[in-house]
Design an enzyme around this catalytic site. Structure first.
Site, short mmCIF file in Angstrom:
data_model
loop_
_atom_site.label_atom_id
_atom_site.label_comp_id
_atom_site.label_asym_id
_atom_site.label_seq_id
_atom_site.Cartn_x
_atom_site.Cartn_y
_atom_site.Cartn_z
N VAL B 85 0.83 -1.22 0.00
CA VAL B 85 0.00 0.00 0.00
C VAL B 85 0.86 1.26 0.00
O VAL B 85 0.47 2.29 -0.57
CB VAL B 85 -1.02 -0.02 1.18
CG1 VAL B 85 -0.33 0.18 2.52
CG2 VAL B 85 -2.11 1.02 0.94
N GLU B 143 -8.08 -2.18 5.30
CA GLU B 143 -7.94 -2.77 6.64
C GLU B 143 -6.77 -3.72 6.71
O GLU B 143 -6.29 -4.21 5.68
CB GLU B 143 -9.21 -3.50 7.03
CG GLU B 143 -9.83 -4.39 5.95
CD GLU B 143 -8.93 -5.43 5.35
OE1 GLU B 143 -8.21 -6.11 6.13
OE2 GLU B 143 -8.91 -5.59 4.10
N GLY B 285 -5.82 -7.06 0.71
CA GLY B 285 -6.32 -6.15 1.74
C GLY B 285 -5.38 -4.96 1.90
O GLY B 285 -4.79 -4.51 0.91
N GLU B 286 -5.28 -4.45 3.11
CA GLU B 286 -4.45 -3.27 3.44
C GLU B 286 -4.74 -2.07 2.54
O GLU B 286 -3.89 -1.18 2.37
CB GLU B 286 -2.95 -3.60 3.52
CG GLU B 286 -2.25 -3.90 2.21
CD GLU B 286 -0.75 -4.25 2.39
OE1 GLU B 286 0.08 -3.69 1.66
OE2 GLU B 286 -0.41 -5.10 3.26
N GLY B 287 -5.91 -2.03 1.97
CA GLY B 287 -6.29 -0.89 1.11
C GLY B 287 -5.63 -0.91 -0.25
O GLY B 287 -5.72 0.07 -1.00
#
Lengths: 320, 320
Positions: B85, B143, B285-287
């Site tokens: 990210v 998230e 994930g992790e945006g």
């Protein structure tokens, strides 16, 4: 392909702080860039968008919603920075080059015989090759040419068979009558140039156009110059498909940027075995989808080169 | 929604130098940004990526391929710039903010009762709201939380019904035994919290987690603050779905950035009627997907605001 660079990319990818494969296609893109640039780490500081513009004799048959004069008008729009591709290049920090291919002299109407002479087609391919200059690290290819979705459909019909209607869509937006004229022109073009079915380069010469021949040349030159290529929509992919028919591996250094709404594109992608990166309902041409996809490829390379490894970051690997 | 801005965007779009609709989803995105920012022209100079991190009691049940310690390790990786990210935010020129939600104290194991108390859940939603600061023009939400695809699956099961297996996938990559444990935990969680089926906010409190409650809060605050929102993958969309169940229009200011490989995501997207922008086989994930999609939204706005009109550029409109 550079197998050392490919191996180095694969090995680094495994060590990065993410579950294996979790970046999906971004991982593949980074490896693809390394493999075809022949270097690891891969780098995309200097992407170029090359848009080739040509006019088509067949446009006089009423196959487009726009008059042929729009080709030159849009080239002026590119030069003045007013088109979609200008904004997309600015967003992607890419260098836009527009190549006009003798717009005042369209190709011959291919329903009456070959669109181009042999020397003309070769010279145009060579001209396209020159767009791949030293130092370019990624090429995005696009086209502008009123009537060229008709030429692309005729090319596809000659290369892959089927019915004219399978390959012919509404392009910039013809009505039902225009679509019927377009299908008739595609059929007539293939009928008038029977040799196109047996030889992909003959198909390009007889049914293609200047911008399509230039794109085919640029793809060949990029292979030799170790420049990965992003292909735009239907017309651009049809030009590329000529090379695919000549050699199944000829497009391994190319990724198709987006799936065009033009229905022939999905069929063509199946024929050449390519899965596009984006599917955003676009059908503009002018390299817009390829320019947009540059940001995805850059992001992929940024992840590959910039991420920490599990060891560097002190992140635990899988349990057990 | 600001109908004046929406109308102004639609009117401008029609005049731009391209066939109507030829930029497809990019046209819709520009109009969406204008509508929810409540301004025309739309602008995205200051996009923010907010990543919320929380830990889950249910992680102790062996539902993830990674130990719970990885949540904090990855937060440190975000802070040190080493995660995917980080690279994606740099590529998109977006401001990354990471919010740790009391990582040393995971939620309660929801197979035994509610994951959070009422005050705890409300406070966490309020904390999420504070991520939407003045001047942010687009929010991308993401998230990090080992175990949260289990929480997301339980949330979806409570909100939309079906079988636990329909909503449960391999997350970061559990093996067959881990997947069986995960499905069992999802079933047990919904069984242990029967009130979750009748009230979406109760579902969030009982089956969600800190990062998921914070995302729901951020989505609500963004609506009030006129900030369009990009949602990341499965866990993030599951948190958003809580609001959808409470009010069918609650996510109209949100676009789902990408389709996760996690199979529950496709089902969830159908349930809330959203078509994602990207489909690149990602499941990190992790945006990451939301950060990547910022470049698409920026490009859409750049086309809308920067392109010339037919009149300005002297380009002919359609024939006839």
């Amino acid at each position: 392909p550079d197998l050392d660079a490919a191996t180095a990319a694969m090995q680094r990818e495994r060590q990065l702080t993410k579950p294996a494969g979790a970046l999906g296609r971004l991982e593949e893109l980074a490896q693809w860039v390394a493999t075809w640039q022949g270097q690891h780490p891969p780098e995309i500081r200097r992407p170029r968008v090359a848009v080739f513009a040509g006019n088509h004799g067949v446009a006089a048959r009423g196959v487009s919603a726009y008059p042929a004069a729009v080709t030159a008008q849009m080239v002026a729009n590119f030069q003045n920075g007013g088109a979609a591709v200008n904004q997309l290049c600015e967003s992607a920090d890419a260098d836009l080059r527009v190549y006009e291919l003798d717009l005042e002299n369209p190709t011959a109407d291919f329903t009456q015989g070959p669109a181009m002479g042999e020397e003309e087609c070769c010279r145009t391919m060579a001209y396209g090759m020159m767009a791949v200059e030293m130092g370019v690290q990624l090429m995005a290819l696009g086209e502008m040419g009123i009537g060229n979705s008709t030429a692309a459909a005729a090319l596809c019909l000659a290369l892959f068979g089927g019915e004219a209607a399978d390959w012919t869509g509404r392009g910039t937006g013809v009505d039902d009558e225009g679509l019927a004229r377009k299908i008739a022109a595609v059929e007539a073009g293939v009928a008038a140039n029977p040799q196109a079915k047996d030889d992909p380069l003959e198909a390009l010469r007889c049914l293609g156009g200047y911008e399509l021949a230039a794109i085919a040349g640029a793809i060949l030159a990029a292979r030799v110059a170790r420049v990965p290529v992003l292909l735009d929509g239907f017309a651009c992919t049809a030009a590329a498909a000529v090379l695919y028919k000549a050699d199944r591996r000829a497009l391994d250094h190319c990724v198709v940027a987006h799936r065009s709404v033009e229905p022939g594109h999905t069929r063509l992608l199946q024929a050449i075995g390519k899965e596009p990166l984006l599917d955003l309902g676009m059908r503009l041409g002018e390299g817009s989808g390829a320019a947009l996809a540059i940001t995805i490829v850059k992001s992929a390379v940024a992840c590959h080169t910039g991420m920490a490894t599990f060891a560097d970051a002190g992140v635990s690997t899988r349990e057990g």
